[in-house]
Scaffold this active site. Structure first.
Site, PDB file in Angstrom:
ATOM      1  N   HIS A 375       0.803  -1.234   0.000  1.00  0.00           N
ATOM      2  CA  HIS A 375       0.000   0.000   0.000  1.00  0.00           C
ATOM      3  C   HIS A 375       0.825   1.268   0.000  1.00  0.00           C
ATOM      4  O   HIS A 375       0.272   2.355   0.164  1.00  0.00           O
ATOM      5  CB  HIS A 375      -0.923   0.047   1.219  1.00  0.00           C
ATOM      6  CG  HIS A 375      -1.930  -1.051   1.257  1.00  0.00           C
ATOM      7  ND1 HIS A 375      -3.227  -0.894   0.798  1.00  0.00           N
ATOM      8  CD2 HIS A 375      -1.841  -2.327   1.688  1.00  0.00           C
ATOM      9  CE1 HIS A 375      -3.884  -2.033   0.972  1.00  0.00           C
ATOM     10  NE2 HIS A 375      -3.065  -2.921   1.507  1.00  0.00           N
ATOM     11  N   LYS A 568      -8.830  13.514   4.891  1.00  0.00           N
ATOM     12  CA  LYS A 568      -7.917  12.366   4.818  1.00  0.00           C
ATOM     13  C   LYS A 568      -6.895  12.545   5.925  1.00  0.00           C
ATOM     14  O   LYS A 568      -6.847  13.607   6.544  1.00  0.00           O
ATOM     15  CB  LYS A 568      -7.226  12.307   3.455  1.00  0.00           C
ATOM     16  CG  LYS A 568      -6.586  13.645   3.034  1.00  0.00           C
ATOM     17  CD  LYS A 568      -5.943  13.583   1.654  1.00  0.00           C
ATOM     18  CE  LYS A 568      -6.921  13.622   0.501  1.00  0.00           C
ATOM     19  NZ  LYS A 568      -6.830  12.496  -0.400  1.00  0.00           N
ATOM     20  N   ARG A 569      -6.082  11.518   6.194  1.00  0.00           N
ATOM     21  CA  ARG A 569      -5.035  11.701   7.190  1.00  0.00           C
ATOM     22  C   ARG A 569      -4.145  12.883   6.824  1.00  0.00           C
ATOM     23  O   ARG A 569      -3.935  13.171   5.647  1.00  0.00           O
ATOM     24  CB  ARG A 569      -4.212  10.407   7.308  1.00  0.00           C
ATOM     25  CG  ARG A 569      -4.936   9.291   8.010  1.00  0.00           C
ATOM     26  CD  ARG A 569      -5.345   9.683   9.412  1.00  0.00           C
ATOM     27  NE  ARG A 569      -4.188   9.837  10.260  1.00  0.00           N
ATOM     28  CZ  ARG A 569      -3.681   8.876  11.031  1.00  0.00           C
ATOM     29  NH1 ARG A 569      -4.260   7.687  11.072  1.00  0.00           N
ATOM     30  NH2 ARG A 569      -2.624   9.103  11.773  1.00  0.00           N
ATOM     31  N   LYS A 574       0.302  14.373   1.134  1.00  0.00           N
ATOM     32  CA  LYS A 574      -1.074  14.623   0.689  1.00  0.00           C
ATOM     33  C   LYS A 574      -1.332  16.105   0.417  1.00  0.00           C
ATOM     34  O   LYS A 574      -2.347  16.478  -0.150  1.00  0.00           O
ATOM     35  CB  LYS A 574      -2.067  14.084   1.715  1.00  0.00           C
ATOM     36  CG  LYS A 574      -2.030  12.547   1.851  1.00  0.00           C
ATOM     37  CD  LYS A 574      -2.969  12.071   2.961  1.00  0.00           C
ATOM     38  CE  LYS A 574      -2.848  10.588   3.255  1.00  0.00           C
ATOM     39  NZ  LYS A 574      -3.499   9.723   2.237  1.00  0.00           N
ATOM     40  N   THR A 676      -8.873   6.214  -1.695  1.00  0.00           N
ATOM     41  CA  THR A 676     -10.211   5.617  -1.792  1.00  0.00           C
ATOM     42  C   THR A 676     -11.274   6.660  -1.485  1.00  0.00           C
ATOM     43  O   THR A 676     -12.402   6.565  -1.952  1.00  0.00           O
ATOM     44  CB  THR A 676     -10.364   4.428  -0.823  1.00  0.00           C
ATOM     45  OG1 THR A 676      -9.857   4.805   0.460  1.00  0.00           O
ATOM     46  CG2 THR A 676      -9.610   3.214  -1.329  1.00  0.00           C
ATOM     47  N   LYS A 680     -15.203   7.625  -3.129  1.00  0.00           N
ATOM     48  CA  LYS A 680     -16.440   7.926  -2.398  1.00  0.00           C
ATOM     49  C   LYS A 680     -17.036   9.243  -2.883  1.00  0.00           C
ATOM     50  O   LYS A 680     -18.250   9.362  -3.071  1.00  0.00           O
ATOM     51  CB  LYS A 680     -16.161   7.992  -0.882  1.00  0.00           C
ATOM     52  CG  LYS A 680     -15.743   6.640  -0.303  1.00  0.00           C
ATOM     53  CD  LYS A 680     -15.058   6.755   1.064  1.00  0.00           C
ATOM     54  CE  LYS A 680     -14.252   5.485   1.337  1.00  0.00           C
ATOM     55  NZ  LYS A 680     -13.337   5.609   2.485  1.00  0.00           N
TER      56      LYS A 680
HETATM   57  C1  26Q Z   1       3.284   0.876  10.607  1.00  0.00           C
HETATM   58  C2  26Q Z   1       4.197   0.623  11.613  1.00  0.00           C
HETATM   59  C3  26Q Z   1       3.901   0.913  12.934  1.00  0.00           C
HETATM   60  C4  26Q Z   1       2.664   1.445  13.244  1.00  0.00           C
HETATM   61  C5  26Q Z   1       1.759   1.707  12.240  1.00  0.00           C
HETATM   62  C6  26Q Z   1       2.065   1.428  10.920  1.00  0.00           C
HETATM   63  C7  26Q Z   1       1.108   1.720   9.843  1.00  0.00           C
HETATM   64  C8  26Q Z   1      -0.262   1.712  10.086  1.00  0.00           C
HETATM   65  C9  26Q Z   1      -1.159   2.028   9.091  1.00  0.00           C
HETATM   66  C10 26Q Z   1       1.525   2.015   8.567  1.00  0.00           C
HETATM   67  C11 26Q Z   1       0.627   2.322   7.582  1.00  0.00           C
HETATM   68  C12 26Q Z   1      -0.728   2.338   7.818  1.00  0.00           C
HETATM   69  C13 26Q Z   1      -1.734   2.684   6.808  1.00  0.00           C
HETATM   70  C14 26Q Z   1      -1.468   2.937   5.544  1.00  0.00           C
HETATM   71  C15 26Q Z   1      -2.515   3.332   4.606  1.00  0.00           C
HETATM   72  O1  26Q Z   1      -3.638   3.592   4.996  1.00  0.00           O
HETATM   73  N1  26Q Z   1      -2.226   3.379   3.296  1.00  0.00           N
HETATM   74  C16 26Q Z   1      -3.216   3.750   2.313  1.00  0.00           C
HETATM   75  O2  26Q Z   1      -3.837   2.556   1.862  1.00  0.00           O
HETATM   76  C17 26Q Z   1      -4.928   2.856   1.012  1.00  0.00           C
HETATM   77  C18 26Q Z   1      -5.612   1.554   0.658  1.00  0.00           C
HETATM   78  O3  26Q Z   1      -4.855   0.847  -0.270  1.00  0.00           O
HETATM   79  C19 26Q Z   1      -4.484   3.627  -0.212  1.00  0.00           C
HETATM   80  O4  26Q Z   1      -5.639   4.004  -0.933  1.00  0.00           O
HETATM   81  C20 26Q Z   1      -3.701   4.866   0.185  1.00  0.00           C
HETATM   82  O5  26Q Z   1      -3.161   5.480  -0.976  1.00  0.00           O
HETATM   83  C21 26Q Z   1      -2.599   4.489   1.142  1.00  0.00           C
HETATM   84  O6  26Q Z   1      -1.932   5.650   1.593  1.00  0.00           O
END
Ligand code: 26Q
Length: 833
Positions: A375, A568-569, A574, A676, A680
């Protein structure tokens, strides 16, 4: 230590009668739960009304849930497991009502008790078991699998505390704990009988058994019990109810007793807490938290409990005598990013150490069971764990990873003899002063499928990050463009639009979004009546949003103004900053009386910053500071309104997306894997202003470039410019950019807190700004001006809005899941018995 055994071997079969869903019966059942079960009566706190109704609805899922489970358990049928550290499911009540088709009956039943269903629904806390896109994607996938009757189960963690609650104080983000389980969770069923033991620590013993076979025992471990809690995932009107199985960590009785007998009661309690910490809190996506031991514990906890559970289910389906060399024929695990990829080594361990397979047989199974979804391309987001951590926490798994790596590097050196550079690049173990395990490499080596989440992203994986692996195994690599579920994101969130669409093309589109293309003719001349109603729906949704914004931010939005949204985050890539610069530019135009082609705008921004991400938090402060000045400046009036919506989450998006006119998808090209939220908004009739990035590209291809506001550098230009980036030149050459930067620099938005935005300006003007914000400013401004022009032509805008919805068929997760199934999982849909 043995797993506790709770399963009973004898029971008498009995019939389960389906429960009636007429409103009188629903009402009686509701009263039963409310008063007889919960012991609450008129005048109680409203959350008990919700709880009683949730139980009432859950009862009506039970028979279908059992029937689905039984039908999927047939021996010989393949099953898939979606393994994810995150499932951002949001609220369940309204979703089940929609899927079961009993919304009207329930509404009536509640009215008999003078309760408004709408208000009861609002009592449900969001299940915020995810950060953002990746977690919400997992939830949309579960919805679509149930609707398509695919035998897919989700495995995740039942965090006691979900994503933190964000509130704003003096413009700054503050965090509060999200104790979502405080009032209980009426949807979950605890299945203590399927608990699993998960080992940590200890050491390994290598012994040769009586047959002369080398055996490894992992002993002296601290064990934790994983207790599963099942949540029902209903399909759309099809009697399928799939399962999301979430693990909770608890201490073992043995552990406590041992300590207690040794006379250390407090030590025993401490150990118990340490075990239970594992499922205590969701990690925010925060690079400052990288490498935390508890996070690795969470990952192994999920992977181990889930694989053991899947093996148990498989044994049971086959009546206990099975050859594990056939496990891959009937089981596949989809790993949501690298977070659960220790599962590769765990499956190897279980097959070798516990099922007595030899290495080659175990590898043949594992590498046919595992599939990995990536991702992100951002190097700082790639997971690496220090080898010393593995050594201490998971010694047996480290041995297995070393063995996997040794055999893998042999393959590499056979293909590229003498290419030591390549060997060190591709090694699962990264050498250095501190050695690390590269989780993405482990995932690729152990999987038969590796996919990205949008066409561009998958291409960049093949060409860049994973190029060496692509050269070795091109057949593993594929793309699966993300989607979102049209049930939640249209039918539930936008009931007015749903009714209007259904009136014209029937309701088949809800379970088959491809049919939405039949709306296209209604965008053409001659359909003015439909178009008028389309605008009325959007206007009503904007009124609903305006009430929400007034309540949450104290800002008045005019529903007649253009509604421009970025939620978004918060992350630099972004580029919420680019949005902020545009807002300041609009404000300056007002101050200077430059009103050519002006349109009144309301700009809504929302999103959480990781608690340790200083720059992202500072950007929130900047946006709030700009909002305060703009909203209170008497020169501005209704021309421009800015609001930052606190605590952006799934349930707020359900109000925001249906109201939005312009969707901001403005990441630096090549950095957003897919997005995503963009889908929406599109489904709900918004036009996108976006860069050539992630799924934006596919959105533009679907709707046509004339209905999409494209701007900015392309990914290849971003990379090419990197070494000669001189952001100050843009400032020197662009007067309008200069006045924006100058206004921020002079402290106009932070008179009482001088200097607080200097780090932001420094980042924007740095030749090392990886996000190249200023490079895209002019192009962004022009795209925004094109939007204003288009908005002034109401008929043109309406047409664009309808065409966006009508072209969104591809972005349903039903399509995404059918692709995963056709090309990766190869499951047969299962009709519940
Ligand atoms: C990693 C290590 C330690 C703690 C947390 C994490 C962690 C947690 C969540 C790393 C990444 C995430 C989330 C990533 C994320 O949401 N990525 C998004 O995924 C979507 C679905 O595929 C994409 O549409 C987005 O582009 C992408 O940014």
């Amino acid at each position: 230590m043995k797993a506790p055994k709770f399963e009973s071997n004898f029971y008498r079969p009995f019939r389960l009668e389906p429960l009636s869903c007429d409103s009188a019966e629903l009402g009686r059942n509701f009263k039963h739960y409310w008063s007889y079960h919960l012991g609450r009566f008129q005048g109680c706190a409203p959350n008990y009304i919700y709880e009683a109704l949730a139980y009432t609805v859950r009862d009506r899922l039970m028979v279908d849930w059992r029937n689905t489970w039984n039908a999927q358990l047939e021996p010989g049928a393949r099953r898939a497991y979606y393994m994810s550290l995150e499932f951002l499911i949001g609220r369940s009540l309204s979703n089940h009502l929609l899927n079961m088709g009993i919304k009207n009956e329930t509404e009536q039943a509640m009215l008999d008790y003078s309760e408004k269903l709408e208000e009861v629904i609002e009592e449900e806390p969001d299940a915020g078991l995810g950060n953002g896109g990746l977690g919400r994607l997992a939830a949309c996938f579960m919805d679509s699998c149930a609707t398509l009757q695919l035998p897919v189960m989700g495995y995740g963690i039942r965090y006691e505390y979900g994503m933190f609650r964000q509130y704003i104080e003096n413009g700054y983000q503050k965090e509060a704990a999200d104790h979502w389980l405080q009032n209980g969770n009426p949807w979950e069923i605890e299945r203590i009988e399927y608990s699993q033991l998960v080992q940590f620590g200890g050491h390994t013993e290598h012994v040769t058994d009586d047959d002369g076979v080398l055996r490894v025992r992992w002993v002296g471990t601290d064990d934790v019990v994983a207790v599963p809690f099942d949540m029902p995932i209903s399909g759309y009107r099809n009697k399928t109810v799939n399962t999301l199985r979430l693990w909770k960590a608890t201490a073992t009785d043995e552990f406590d007793l041992a300590e207690f007998n040794a006379g250390s009661y407090t030590e025993a309690v401490r150990a118990k807490n340490q075990a239970e910490d594992i499922s205590m809190v969701l990690y925010p996506n925060d690079s400052s938290e990288n490498g935390k031991e508890l996070r690795l514990r969470q990952q192994y906890f999920l992977a181990s409990a889930s694989i053991k559970d899947a093996m148990r289910v498989w044994l049971r389906a086959h009546g206990e005598v099975v050859d594990f060399r056939r496990f891959a024929d009937e089981n596949v695990f989809q790993m949501n990013d690298t977070h659960p990829t220790i599962a590769v080594a765990e499956l190897m361990r279980l097959l070798i150490d516990e099922q007595d397979l030899d290495w080659d047989a175990a590898w043949a199974v594992t590498s046919r069971c595992m599939a990995y979804t990536n991702h992100t391309l951002l190097p700082e987001a790639l997971e690496k764990w220090p080898v010393f951590l593995f050594e201490r926490l998971l010694p047996r798994l480290l041995e297995i990873i070393y063995e996997i790596n040794g055999r893998f590097l042999r393959i590499v050196s056979m293909k590229w003899p003498g290419d030591v550079g390549r060997l060190s690049r591709m090694s699962i173990i990264e050498e250095g002063s501190v050695r690390h395990v590269r989780m993405a490499w482990l995932a690729i080596v152990g999987s038969f499928s590796v996919n990205g989440v949008a066409a561009l992203h998958s291409q960049l994986l093949r060409d860049g990050l994973f190029h060496d692996f692509f050269q070795l195994w091109p057949e593993k690599f594929n793309n699966k463009t993300n989607g979102v579920t049209p049930r939640r994101w249209i039918a539930h969130a936008n009931p007015l639009m749903t009714a209007l669409i259904t009136e014209h093309i029937g309701d088949g589109w809800i379970a088959d979004l491809g049919q939405i293309v039949r709306l296209k003719p209604y965008a053409e001349p001659g359909q003015e009546a439909f178009q008028q109603r389309w605008r009325e729906v959007k206007f009503a949704n904007k009124q609903r949003l305006a009430a929400f914004v007034a309540e949450e931010c104290g800002v008045t939005f005019d529903p007649a103004a253009l509604l421009d949204v970025q939620v978004k985050r918060m992350h630099e890539y972004k580029r919420q900053l680019l949005n902020a610069l545009h807002i300041v530019h609009l404000y300056l135009r007002i101050k200077h009386g430059r009103f050519e082609h002006w349109v009144n705008r309301c700009v809504l921004i929302g999103g959480k910053a990781a608690p340790g991400y200083r720059m992202a938090k500072n950007i929130i402060k900047l946006i709030n500071s700009i909002a305060e000045v703009v909203n209170s400046d008497p020169d501005v009036q209704d021309r421009l309104k800015i609001a930052f919506i606190p605590n952006y989450r799934v349930s707020s998006m359900e109000i925001i997306a249906p109201a939005t006119d312009v969707s901001e998808q403005i990441s630096t090209a090549g950095k957003e894997a897919s997005g995503t939220g963009n889908m929406k908004f599109m489904m709900n009739g918004a036009a996108t202003i976006g860069t050539y990035d992630g799924a934006n590209i596919e959105i533009m291809e679907a709707v046509g470039a004339e209905n999409f506001f494209l701007f900015g550098l392309r990914a290849e230009h971003v990379d090419a410019m990197r070494h000669e980036y001189r952001p100050w030149e843009y400032v020197e050459q662009d007067e309008e950019l200069r006045e924006v930067i100058d206004l921020i620099r002079c402290g106009h938005f932070n008179l009482n807190e001088p200097g607080i935005f200097d780090p932001i300006l420094d980042a924007l003007l740095s030749p090392h700004d990886p996000w190249m914000v200023l490079a895209d400013f002019r192009s962004y401004l022009e795209a925004q001006q094109a939007i204003a022009m288009a908005w002034r032509d109401t008929e043109k805008w309406t047409r664009m809005s309808i065409l966006n919805t009508a072209s969104s068929g591809f972005f349903s997760t039903d399509r995404t899941m059918l692709e995963y199934n056709r090309e990766i999982w190869k499951l047969t849909p299962v009709q519940p018995k």
